[in-house]
Design a protein around this motif. Structure first.
Motif, mmCIF file in Angstrom:
data_model
loop_
_atom_site.group_PDB
_atom_site.id
_atom_site.type_symbol
_atom_site.label_atom_id
_atom_site.label_comp_id
_atom_site.label_asym_id
_atom_site.label_seq_id
_atom_site.Cartn_x
_atom_site.Cartn_y
_atom_site.Cartn_z
ATOM 1 N N TYR A 126 0.831 -1.202 0.000
ATOM 2 C CA TYR A 126 0.000 0.000 0.000
ATOM 3 C C TYR A 126 0.866 1.253 0.000
ATOM 4 O O TYR A 126 0.573 2.228 -0.700
ATOM 5 C CB TYR A 126 -0.925 -0.011 1.213
ATOM 6 N N ALA A 127 1.936 1.245 0.781
ATOM 7 C CA ALA A 127 2.809 2.411 0.864
ATOM 8 C C ALA A 127 3.448 2.720 -0.487
ATOM 9 O O ALA A 127 3.639 3.888 -0.849
ATOM 10 C CB ALA A 127 3.892 2.176 1.918
ATOM 11 N N TRP A 128 3.769 1.672 -1.245
ATOM 12 C CA TRP A 128 4.392 1.889 -2.559
ATOM 13 C C TRP A 128 3.365 2.221 -3.639
ATOM 14 O O TRP A 128 3.641 2.969 -4.576
ATOM 15 C CB TRP A 128 5.157 0.629 -2.994
ATOM 16 N N ALA A 129 2.177 1.689 -3.530
ATOM 17 C CA ALA A 129 1.193 1.673 -4.611
ATOM 18 C C ALA A 129 0.779 3.073 -5.084
ATOM 19 O O ALA A 129 0.819 4.044 -4.327
ATOM 20 C CB ALA A 129 -0.053 0.914 -4.158
ATOM 21 N N ASP A 130 0.377 3.129 -6.359
ATOM 22 C CA ASP A 130 -0.224 4.358 -6.860
ATOM 23 C C ASP A 130 -1.676 4.432 -6.373
ATOM 24 O O ASP A 130 -2.161 3.527 -5.694
ATOM 25 C CB ASP A 130 -0.140 4.426 -8.391
ATOM 26 N N ALA A 178 -5.746 10.673 -0.276
ATOM 27 C CA ALA A 178 -4.753 9.674 -0.689
ATOM 28 C C ALA A 178 -3.925 10.188 -1.852
ATOM 29 O O ALA A 178 -2.707 9.957 -1.908
ATOM 30 C CB ALA A 178 -5.452 8.371 -1.074
ATOM 31 N N ALA A 179 -4.549 10.892 -2.788
ATOM 32 C CA ALA A 179 -3.822 11.439 -3.936
ATOM 33 C C ALA A 179 -2.802 12.476 -3.487
ATOM 34 O O ALA A 179 -1.665 12.508 -3.977
ATOM 35 C CB ALA A 179 -4.800 12.063 -4.926
ATOM 36 N N SER A 180 -3.194 13.313 -2.525
ATOM 37 C CA SER A 180 -2.290 14.332 -2.001
ATOM 38 C C SER A 180 -1.094 13.691 -1.301
ATOM 39 O O SER A 180 0.059 14.093 -1.506
ATOM 40 C CB SER A 180 -3.041 15.240 -1.029
ATOM 41 N N ALA A 181 -1.372 12.676 -0.478
ATOM 42 C CA ALA A 181 -0.288 11.996 0.243
ATOM 43 C C ALA A 181 0.640 11.270 -0.727
ATOM 44 O O ALA A 181 1.873 11.278 -0.558
ATOM 45 C CB ALA A 181 -0.883 11.007 1.241
#
Length: 205
Positions: A126-130, A178-181
């Motif tokens: 999850y941390a890596w994912a787009d 999520a997009a911002s992060a």
């Protein structure tokens, strides 16, 4: 590509286990449980994927990238195999190969999260994912939230980290945050890459 093809995943079928022990393992891991992966083999592969340059690790990256969806899910739920996939995601494999691995796991994130080792790998993925992969993970876990929260002691913390309640309240607002992060994380990674490249160039000069 199967898990027992070459050293990278060394599947060890529990042939010496009793029938009762195998039944217990199947109840714990699910009816598709195919045996534990080789701990030493997976440890070696994880080291190759994470600590060696891409040129050296290339054939091992290719081996993991070639796993079938079923074998990828098996590895993700296995204590040793999940470490290999974590090494793949965090290592020198290309973005396209990593994205392809996450795509193979789509539809199985709920099952992966129900295993302790799988939940840890899921966090790293999850941390890596787009953003699209992130939403796939969160939506699948949201559908399994009741079981995740009731049967896994790590469930509440995992749900909090991924923002499951926020997603259920408003998927649109969750996507914005999520997009911002994700954008901030990518920018920071690019900045570090640029600085490392400039430092290496200065040292070479």
């Amino acid at each position: 590509m199967t898990l027992d093809t070459s050293v990278q995943m060394g599947l060890t079928t529990p042939s010496t286990s009793s029938s009762q022990q195998q039944q217990q393992q199947q109840r714990h891991h699910g009816s598709g449980y195919a045996g534990r992966l080789s701990t030493p083999g997976c440890a070696i592969l994880t080291t190759l994927l994470t600590l060696y340059a891409k040129k050296v690790a290339k054939p091992f990256i290719a081996s993991v990238a070639a796993l079938s969806p079923a074998d990828a899910v098996h590895a993700a739920r296995d204590p040793s195999g999940s470490r290999v996939l974590q090494g793949f995601v965090e290592g020198s494999a290309g973005r396209e190969a990593k994205s392809a691995l996450l795509q193979k796991l789509a539809g199985s994130w709920g099952d992966i999260a129900l295993q302790a080792a799988g939940s840890f790998f899921l966090e790293k993925a999850y941390a890596w994912a787009d953003l699209d992969h992130k939403e796939t993970i969160v939506s699948e876990l949201s559908a399994r939230q009741s079981r995740l929260m009731s049967s896994c002691h790590w469930g509440p913390l995992l749900a909090k980290k991924l923002g499951l309640e926020a997603y259920q309240r408003s998927a649109t607002e969750w996507r914005k945050r999520a997009a911002s992060a994700t954008a901030a994380k990518r920018a920071f990674e690019e900045m570090l890459t640029t600085e490392d490249g400039q430092a290496a160039g200065a040292a070479a000069a």
